[in-house]
Design a protein around this motif. Sequence first.
Motif, PDB file in Angstrom:
ATOM      1  N   SER A 179       0.844  -1.209   0.000  1.00  0.00           N
ATOM      2  CA  SER A 179       0.000   0.000   0.000  1.00  0.00           C
ATOM      3  C   SER A 179       0.874   1.253   0.000  1.00  0.00           C
ATOM      4  O   SER A 179       0.523   2.263  -0.603  1.00  0.00           O
ATOM      5  CB  SER A 179      -0.949  -0.002   1.206  1.00  0.00           C
ATOM      6  N   ILE A 180       2.020   1.172   0.670  1.00  0.00           N
ATOM      7  CA  ILE A 180       2.931   2.331   0.738  1.00  0.00           C
ATOM      8  C   ILE A 180       3.584   2.557  -0.631  1.00  0.00           C
ATOM      9  O   ILE A 180       3.635   3.677  -1.133  1.00  0.00           O
ATOM     10  CB  ILE A 180       3.979   2.104   1.858  1.00  0.00           C
ATOM     11  N   GLU A 181       4.015   1.468  -1.255  1.00  0.00           N
ATOM     12  CA  GLU A 181       4.633   1.604  -2.584  1.00  0.00           C
ATOM     13  C   GLU A 181       3.599   2.010  -3.637  1.00  0.00           C
ATOM     14  O   GLU A 181       3.860   2.875  -4.478  1.00  0.00           O
ATOM     15  CB  GLU A 181       5.303   0.288  -2.999  1.00  0.00           C
ATOM     16  N   ALA A 182       2.415   1.402  -3.556  1.00  0.00           N
ATOM     17  CA  ALA A 182       1.405   1.627  -4.605  1.00  0.00           C
ATOM     18  C   ALA A 182       0.996   3.088  -4.682  1.00  0.00           C
ATOM     19  O   ALA A 182       0.845   3.654  -5.767  1.00  0.00           O
ATOM     20  CB  ALA A 182       0.181   0.753  -4.340  1.00  0.00           C
ATOM     21  N   VAL A 183       0.825   3.716  -3.523  1.00  0.00           N
ATOM     22  CA  VAL A 183       0.331   5.086  -3.517  1.00  0.00           C
ATOM     23  C   VAL A 183       1.413   6.072  -3.971  1.00  0.00           C
ATOM     24  O   VAL A 183       1.112   7.145  -4.480  1.00  0.00           O
ATOM     25  CB  VAL A 183      -0.269   5.419  -2.130  1.00  0.00           C
ATOM     26  N   ARG A 184       2.672   5.670  -3.845  1.00  0.00           N
ATOM     27  CA  ARG A 184       3.760   6.513  -4.384  1.00  0.00           C
ATOM     28  C   ARG A 184       3.728   6.497  -5.908  1.00  0.00           C
ATOM     29  O   ARG A 184       4.091   7.455  -6.560  1.00  0.00           O
ATOM     30  CB  ARG A 184       5.124   5.958  -3.948  1.00  0.00           C
ATOM     31  N   ARG A 185       3.299   5.349  -6.455  1.00  0.00           N
ATOM     32  CA  ARG A 185       3.289   5.203  -7.911  1.00  0.00           C
ATOM     33  C   ARG A 185       2.007   5.713  -8.527  1.00  0.00           C
ATOM     34  O   ARG A 185       1.973   6.127  -9.681  1.00  0.00           O
ATOM     35  CB  ARG A 185       3.467   3.719  -8.268  1.00  0.00           C
ATOM     36  N   ASN A 186       0.904   5.669  -7.758  1.00  0.00           N
ATOM     37  CA  ASN A 186      -0.421   6.008  -8.300  1.00  0.00           C
ATOM     38  C   ASN A 186      -1.282   6.438  -7.114  1.00  0.00           C
ATOM     39  O   ASN A 186      -1.744   5.599  -6.354  1.00  0.00           O
ATOM     40  CB  ASN A 186      -0.990   4.753  -8.980  1.00  0.00           C
ATOM     41  N   LYS A 187      -1.506   7.741  -6.972  1.00  0.00           N
ATOM     42  CA  LYS A 187      -2.106   8.196  -5.710  1.00  0.00           C
ATOM     43  C   LYS A 187      -3.575   7.801  -5.569  1.00  0.00           C
ATOM     44  O   LYS A 187      -4.101   7.832  -4.472  1.00  0.00           O
ATOM     45  CB  LYS A 187      -1.887   9.695  -5.494  1.00  0.00           C
ATOM     46  N   ASN A 188      -4.229   7.418  -6.645  1.00  0.00           N
ATOM     47  CA  ASN A 188      -5.634   6.994  -6.539  1.00  0.00           C
ATOM     48  C   ASN A 188      -5.766   5.479  -6.446  1.00  0.00           C
ATOM     49  O   ASN A 188      -6.493   4.846  -7.205  1.00  0.00           O
ATOM     50  CB  ASN A 188      -6.440   7.534  -7.723  1.00  0.00           C
ATOM     51  N   THR A 189      -5.033   4.913  -5.503  1.00  0.00           N
ATOM     52  CA  THR A 189      -5.059   3.458  -5.331  1.00  0.00           C
ATOM     53  C   THR A 189      -5.413   3.129  -3.893  1.00  0.00           C
ATOM     54  O   THR A 189      -4.981   3.829  -2.978  1.00  0.00           O
ATOM     55  CB  THR A 189      -3.650   2.867  -5.588  1.00  0.00           C
TER      56      THR A 189
END
Length: 251
Positions: A179-189
């Motif tokens: 969740s920490i990595e995903a939101v850095r790559r795509n904030k609407n996740t």
Amino acid sequence: MSIAIIFGANGGIGQEFVKQALERHAVVYACSRPAADIADDITLPNIKPMDNGLQSVQLNVLDEEHLKQLAEHVSSQYGHVDLIVNATGILHDSNGLQPEKKIEDFNLENFNKVFQINTASTALIAKYFISLLKKSESMPSVFASLSARVGSIGDNHLGGWYSYRASKAALNQIVKTLSIEAVRRNKNTAVIALHPGTTDTNLSKPFQQNVKPEKLFSSHYSVSKMFQIIDNLFIEDNGKFFAWDGSTIEW
Ligand SMILES: NC(=O)c1ccc[n+]([C@@H]2O[C@H](COP(=O)([O-])OP(=O)(O)OC[C@H]3O[C@@H](n4cnc5c(N)ncnc54)[C@H](OP(=O)(O)O)[C@@H]3O)[C@@H](O)[C@H]2O)c1
């Protein structure tokens, strides 16, 4: 076009996720293990279009080549995914794997099997699909993994079930880290873990005798409740562990 992918689509909860996803998404990939007789077929994943946007996929969730090929297919067809659900999981099997009642029951081979299916499957799916989650401006795209309340370390008052508990605790750490990595790559996740409640499926069958009838959910009920959560997620919910009723569970 709205796209969903459900892994473990033949399981009690996975099948119901497919049904209810079809009410919400134009295309739903229902991914299940291949039949034993085609398990070594190198053309896997075998993707068959069915009715109403359903795409039946025979795929081994622990086979990286299968996951890679499906990700390439989805990327070339649609370029994105709106919802990913991993409903894969094991608690017991017909080869003698049972949850441990005491530490003397611990078996390394079974532990490894449980960890591969319950924990590594989510990391492998994320490896190939996280970059496909839609960068939407309004609703977050969702990556949801079926966990279990017994995976909460803080909530462990009963003991037992070492491998299953540990596999879900480790899954929770993977979900939180992702969740920490995903939101850095795509904030609407929103990357989340879900506890379905005790649900009447093959997985819970041998352990239902002490469950009060009102606490034993049909797959239809528990998936409806989990979709209520998914349908109403905000990006602030990224990295949370939800129970079926919308309450959060401590990791
Ligand atoms: N039922 C409950 O009371 C309950 C409670 C808490 C958490 N959960 C969690 O909810 C999820 C879904 O469980 P369920 O109740 O729907 O169980 P289920 O009916 O037994 O389905 C689990 C699915 O996991 C996949 N799977 C099982 N063994 C596998 C293996 N060796 N290799 C690859 N895939 C395998 C299969 O999907 P395919 O056949 O489609 O490949 C199987 O149908 C699991 O993560 C479980 O831990 C369930």
